[in-house]
Design an enzyme around this catalytic site. Structure first.
Site, PDB file in Angstrom:
ATOM      1  N   PRO A   2       5.632  -9.276  35.839  1.00  0.00           N
ATOM      2  CA  PRO A   2       5.573 -10.306  34.795  1.00  0.00           C
ATOM      3  C   PRO A   2       4.976  -9.753  33.507  1.00  0.00           C
ATOM      4  O   PRO A   2       4.055  -8.946  33.527  1.00  0.00           O
ATOM      5  CB  PRO A   2       4.659 -11.370  35.420  1.00  0.00           C
ATOM      6  CG  PRO A   2       4.740 -11.141  36.881  1.00  0.00           C
ATOM      7  CD  PRO A   2       4.916  -9.665  37.058  1.00  0.00           C
ATOM      8  N   GLU A   3       5.514 -10.199  32.378  1.00  0.00           N
ATOM      9  CA  GLU A   3       4.965  -9.795  31.088  1.00  0.00           C
ATOM     10  C   GLU A   3       3.839 -10.748  30.712  1.00  0.00           C
ATOM     11  O   GLU A   3       3.603 -11.769  31.362  1.00  0.00           O
ATOM     12  CB  GLU A   3       6.074  -9.754  30.044  1.00  0.00           C
ATOM     13  CG  GLU A   3       7.230  -8.850  30.484  1.00  0.00           C
ATOM     14  CD  GLU A   3       7.908  -8.097  29.354  1.00  0.00           C
ATOM     15  OE1 GLU A   3       7.328  -7.980  28.261  1.00  0.00           O
ATOM     16  OE2 GLU A   3       9.024  -7.604  29.575  1.00  0.00           O
ATOM     17  N   LYS A  52      -2.249  -8.721  31.606  1.00  0.00           N
ATOM     18  CA  LYS A  52      -1.509  -9.119  32.800  1.00  0.00           C
ATOM     19  C   LYS A  52      -2.440  -9.475  33.960  1.00  0.00           C
ATOM     20  O   LYS A  52      -1.998  -9.574  35.111  1.00  0.00           O
ATOM     21  CB  LYS A  52      -0.546  -8.000  33.210  1.00  0.00           C
ATOM     22  CG  LYS A  52       0.476  -7.691  32.121  1.00  0.00           C
ATOM     23  CD  LYS A  52       1.431  -6.588  32.530  1.00  0.00           C
ATOM     24  CE  LYS A  52       2.427  -6.296  31.410  1.00  0.00           C
ATOM     25  NZ  LYS A  52       3.404  -5.257  31.778  1.00  0.00           N
ATOM     26  N   ARG A 248      10.537   3.706  33.354  1.00  0.00           N
ATOM     27  CA  ARG A 248      10.978   2.350  33.076  1.00  0.00           C
ATOM     28  C   ARG A 248      12.108   2.416  32.054  1.00  0.00           C
ATOM     29  O   ARG A 248      12.020   3.140  31.074  1.00  0.00           O
ATOM     30  CB  ARG A 248       9.826   1.486  32.529  1.00  0.00           C
ATOM     31  CG  ARG A 248       8.628   1.347  33.466  1.00  0.00           C
ATOM     32  CD  ARG A 248       8.960   0.571  34.727  1.00  0.00           C
ATOM     33  NE  ARG A 248       9.408  -0.774  34.444  1.00  0.00           N
ATOM     34  CZ  ARG A 248       8.601  -1.804  34.200  1.00  0.00           C
ATOM     35  NH1 ARG A 248       7.286  -1.634  34.178  1.00  0.00           N
ATOM     36  NH2 ARG A 248       9.088  -3.010  33.980  1.00  0.00           N
TER      37      ARG A 248
END
Length: 259
Positions: A2-3, A52, A248
């Site tokens: 999740p961002e 986060k 990524r």
């Protein structure tokens, strides 16, 4: 993973239902039994996000720290309590709702010293009112690493994830390989302001929306992006390049984002 907007959205929602409430805390999965037993029956005094990381502050100066990692998930449900769904590490139950947390990378109780050490390692969070952009720029301006790599370093600047990284750099016409030391203060200030704007929109709309004036999409995550996962740049209609940054995937337009 999740961002940052997702975690801030969760903190906002959980604050409404849990702040100053005595919670029933359990670990249906059994892997957090000792921690749940200590928290059970205590008052939750605050819920907040640092990048986060999700923090539930309880009476007694202890805090529940949750980091979802790649596979964690949070579910909020109204009472009465349903049966746990999947391997629920911790269940928090208030007066009207419960929250189940499945598969977090971190789920632990921290004392004030440990919590201060954790938050001290986290860079300025663009969604927090106490964030210090000068601190982030000081780190970036001394680094030879590419700005695309630095934006994902949570000790430099917190809350920006993979999709936001690609989209912010495209919107600011910055190549991901531009060394941090070559980023001007003016360009950084524009980047910071855009990050704040986009993540605040994400909290409000509960979706990643980086296309100006666009409504949320209809997909599972309701994202509306310019070049992330796209083949063609909407500005110049040229091809979008896919790259790997620290394993990524990221995207950039070589025409709109020259090095």
């Amino acid at each position: 993973m999740p961002e940052g907007h997702t975690i801030h959205r969760a903190a906002r929602d959980h604050r409404k239902i849990f702040k100053n409430k005595v919670l029933n805390v359990s670990s249906p999965q059994g892997r957090f039994e000792d921690g749940a037993a200590w928290l059970d029956g205590r008052c939750c005094e605050e819920v907040e996000a640092f990048g986060k990381h999700l923090i539930y502050r309880f009476e007694g100066e202890q805090a529940l720290h949750v980091h979802l990692g790649l596979f964690g998930r949070i579910r909020k449900r109204p009472l009465p309590e349903p049966e746990p769904r999947g391997a629920v590490r911790v269940r928090l139950v208030g007066d009207t709702h419960l929250v189940d947390i499945n598969g977090p990378a971190a789920c632990e109780i921290l004392d004030p010293v440990q919590l201060a050490a954790l938050t001290g390692r986290i860079g300025p969070d663009v969604l927090r009112p106490d964030a210090d952009p000068d601190r982030a720029f000081a780190r970036i301006s001394r680094s030879r690493s590419g700005i695309g790599k630095l934006l994902m370093n949570q000790s430099v600047l917190a809350g920006i994830g993979n999709i936001y990284r690609t989209e912010i750099l495209w919107r600011q016409r910055l190549h991901p390989d531009l060394p941090g030391k070559d980023l001007t203060r003016e360009a950084f200030d524009r980047l910071w302001a855009d990050a704040v704007h986009l993540l605040e929109t994400g909290v409000k709309r509960n979706a990643i929306i980086t296309v100006d004036a666009a409504p949320p999409g209809r997909g599972r995550y309701r994202e509306r992006t310019n070049i992330f996962g796209k083949d063609t740049c909407p500005a110049c209609l040229g091809p979008v390049t896919r790259v790997e940054i620290d394993m990524r995937r990221a995207f950039f337009c070589p025409t709109c984002q020259p090095i």
